[in-house]
Design an enzyme around this catalytic site. Structure first.
Site, short mmCIF file in Angstrom:
data_model
loop_
_atom_site.label_atom_id
_atom_site.label_comp_id
_atom_site.label_asym_id
_atom_site.label_seq_id
_atom_site.Cartn_x
_atom_site.Cartn_y
_atom_site.Cartn_z
N GLY A 1 76.94 34.02 59.36
CA GLY A 1 75.92 32.99 59.21
C GLY A 1 75.55 32.30 60.53
O GLY A 1 75.43 32.94 61.58
N ILE A 2 75.36 30.99 60.44
CA ILE A 2 74.91 30.21 61.59
C ILE A 2 75.95 30.25 62.72
O ILE A 2 75.60 30.35 63.90
CB ILE A 2 74.63 28.75 61.16
CG1 ILE A 2 73.44 28.71 60.19
CG2 ILE A 2 74.38 27.85 62.36
CD1 ILE A 2 73.24 27.37 59.48
N ASP B 1 92.04 27.58 59.49
CA ASP B 1 91.51 26.88 58.33
C ASP B 1 91.34 25.43 58.75
O ASP B 1 92.34 24.76 59.07
CB ASP B 1 92.49 27.00 57.15
CG ASP B 1 91.92 26.39 55.88
OD1 ASP B 1 91.04 25.50 55.98
OD2 ASP B 1 92.36 26.79 54.78
N TYR C 1 78.53 17.59 48.91
CA TYR C 1 78.05 18.22 50.15
C TYR C 1 77.20 17.24 50.96
O TYR C 1 77.40 17.08 52.18
CB TYR C 1 77.25 19.47 49.77
CG TYR C 1 76.71 20.26 50.94
CD1 TYR C 1 77.53 21.10 51.69
CD2 TYR C 1 75.35 20.20 51.28
CE1 TYR C 1 77.03 21.84 52.75
CE2 TYR C 1 74.84 20.95 52.34
CZ TYR C 1 75.68 21.76 53.07
OH TYR C 1 75.18 22.49 54.12
P1 NDP Z 1 78.24 30.45 55.45
O1 NDP Z 1 78.64 30.16 54.07
O2 NDP Z 1 77.46 31.67 55.76
O3 NDP Z 1 79.54 30.44 56.41
C1 NDP Z 1 80.41 29.35 56.36
C2 NDP Z 1 81.42 29.52 57.45
O4 NDP Z 1 82.36 28.41 57.36
C3 NDP Z 1 82.24 30.78 57.29
O5 NDP Z 1 82.54 31.30 58.56
C4 NDP Z 1 83.50 30.29 56.59
O6 NDP Z 1 84.63 31.07 56.84
C5 NDP Z 1 83.66 28.94 57.28
N1 NDP Z 1 84.56 28.07 56.51
C6 NDP Z 1 84.37 27.55 55.28
N2 NDP Z 1 85.43 26.82 54.93
C7 NDP Z 1 86.32 26.88 55.96
C8 NDP Z 1 87.59 26.34 56.20
N3 NDP Z 1 88.22 25.57 55.32
N4 NDP Z 1 88.20 26.61 57.38
C9 NDP Z 1 87.60 27.39 58.29
N5 NDP Z 1 86.39 27.94 58.13
C10 NDP Z 1 85.76 27.69 56.97
O7 NDP Z 1 77.48 29.14 55.94
P2 NDP Z 1 76.23 28.94 56.90
O8 NDP Z 1 76.33 29.82 58.08
O9 NDP Z 1 75.03 28.96 56.07
O10 NDP Z 1 76.47 27.42 57.31
C11 NDP Z 1 77.11 27.03 58.51
C12 NDP Z 1 77.05 25.53 58.61
O11 NDP Z 1 75.71 25.08 58.56
C13 NDP Z 1 77.78 24.83 57.46
O12 NDP Z 1 78.42 23.67 57.94
C14 NDP Z 1 76.65 24.49 56.53
O13 NDP Z 1 76.98 23.39 55.71
C15 NDP Z 1 75.54 24.17 57.50
N6 NDP Z 1 74.22 24.29 56.93
C16 NDP Z 1 73.79 25.47 56.36
C17 NDP Z 1 72.54 25.55 55.80
C18 NDP Z 1 72.02 26.79 55.15
O14 NDP Z 1 70.95 26.74 54.54
N7 NDP Z 1 72.69 27.92 55.25
C19 NDP Z 1 71.63 24.39 55.80
C20 NDP Z 1 72.18 23.23 56.43
C21 NDP Z 1 73.41 23.19 56.96
P3 NDP Z 1 85.02 32.26 55.82
O15 NDP Z 1 84.14 33.41 56.14
O16 NDP Z 1 86.43 32.52 56.12
O17 NDP Z 1 84.80 31.74 54.43
#
Ligand code: NDP
Length: 255
Positions: A34-35, A69, A161
């Protein structure tokens, strides 16, 4: 070309902007997809030395991958120690790891509320606190926190959230005030909907409804969010701190 860019925290005349300079050590949490992955690739393309944290998916090639984590201070500490040993102190922190557990208020259990707060807000506090150690020593550093447009607009079905993402603004601005005199900046990027696994989970109907409210009429690519993150970490952003930078196609205008 070939010009060296000033170290993090160096005051510039602004023209250096995004130009490549000395490589920095960058840590992106949740950088395996993702991002976060787009941010990691963008910094790596600029020549920075990039580490990502990951839990599940394999991390991308060409960057240092450390398991972490953000729900555990011990895990965060171990990840930073690994990055420091391999690359040196973290100079740019991208606090990106985030999660959703959507549900309407009356059906949202306390565990769903607490879990999301713990990952998105307390997790950001954990990584910022650990990153600050090295940044304070260096008297320089950049922190960028991934919030969301819903931090300020609210979002039905996302009380946990949205609350966590709003909390990030207070966290970031407090850090900006506390650490500004040490050459450390802290800023928020607030994306609207972005094409990642997180939005895919919303389903086509809900996504179409959200997109209908976006003046630019589409959702963002992860790379468009990464560009804002890279900017806030660049020499050109040396005098920007405590800011909330929307990357939302106009969705949150006025908020
Ligand atoms: P994704 O769901 O694609 O990826 C989330 C990432 O966060 C993954 O790498 C995941 O790891 C990691 N993660 C989640 N929980 C934990 C944890 N407890 N410890 C370590 N790593 C963790 O999300 P996006 O790329 O879409 O989002 C990235 C950020 O941008 C987030 O903070 C999200 O809230 C924010 N955002 C996203 C938007 C969107 O439309 N997509 C809009 C606005 C904000 P793993 O692969 O191991 O699960």
């Amino acid at each position: 070309m070939g010009q060296r860019r000033p170290a993090v925290g160096t005051v510039t005349d602004g023209t250096a902007a995004m130009a490549a300079t000395e490589p920095r050590v960058v840590l992106v949490t949740g950088g395996n997809r993702g991002i976060g992955l787009a941010c990691a690739k963008a910094f790596a393309t600029l020549g920075d030395r990039v580490a990502v944290t990951h839990r599940s998916d394999p991390a991308p090639e060409g960057v240092l991958a450390v398991r972490c984590d953000v729900g555990s201070a011990e895990s965060v500490d171990a990840a930073f120690s690994e990055v420091e040993a391999e690359l040196g102190p973290v100079q740019v922190l991208v606090s990106n790891a985030g999660a959703t557990r959507d549900g309407l208020l009356l059906r949202m259990g306390e565990d769903a509320f607490a879990d999301v707060l713990d990952t998105n807000l307390t997790g950001a506090y954990r990584v910022a606190k650990r990153a600050a150690q090295g940044m304070l020593r260096a008297r320089a550093g950049r922190m960028v926190f991934l919030s969301s447009v819903v931090a300020l607009t609210g979002s039905a079905g996302q009380a946990n959230y949205a609350a966590s993402k709003a909390g990030l603004v207070g966290l970031t601005r407090s850090i900006a005030r506390e650490l500004g005199s040490r050459g450390i900046t802290a800023n928020v990027v607030a994306p609207g909907p972005v094409a990642t696994d997180m939005t895919a989970a919303l389903g086509d109907e809900r996504l179409a409804a959200i997109t209908a409210g976006v003046p630019l009429g589409r959702i963002a690519t992860p790379e468009e969010v990464a560009a804002a993150v890279v900017f806030l970490a660049s020499p050109g952003a040396a005098f920007i701190t405590g800011a909330v930078l929307p990357v939302d196609g106009g969705l949150g205008m006025g908020h």
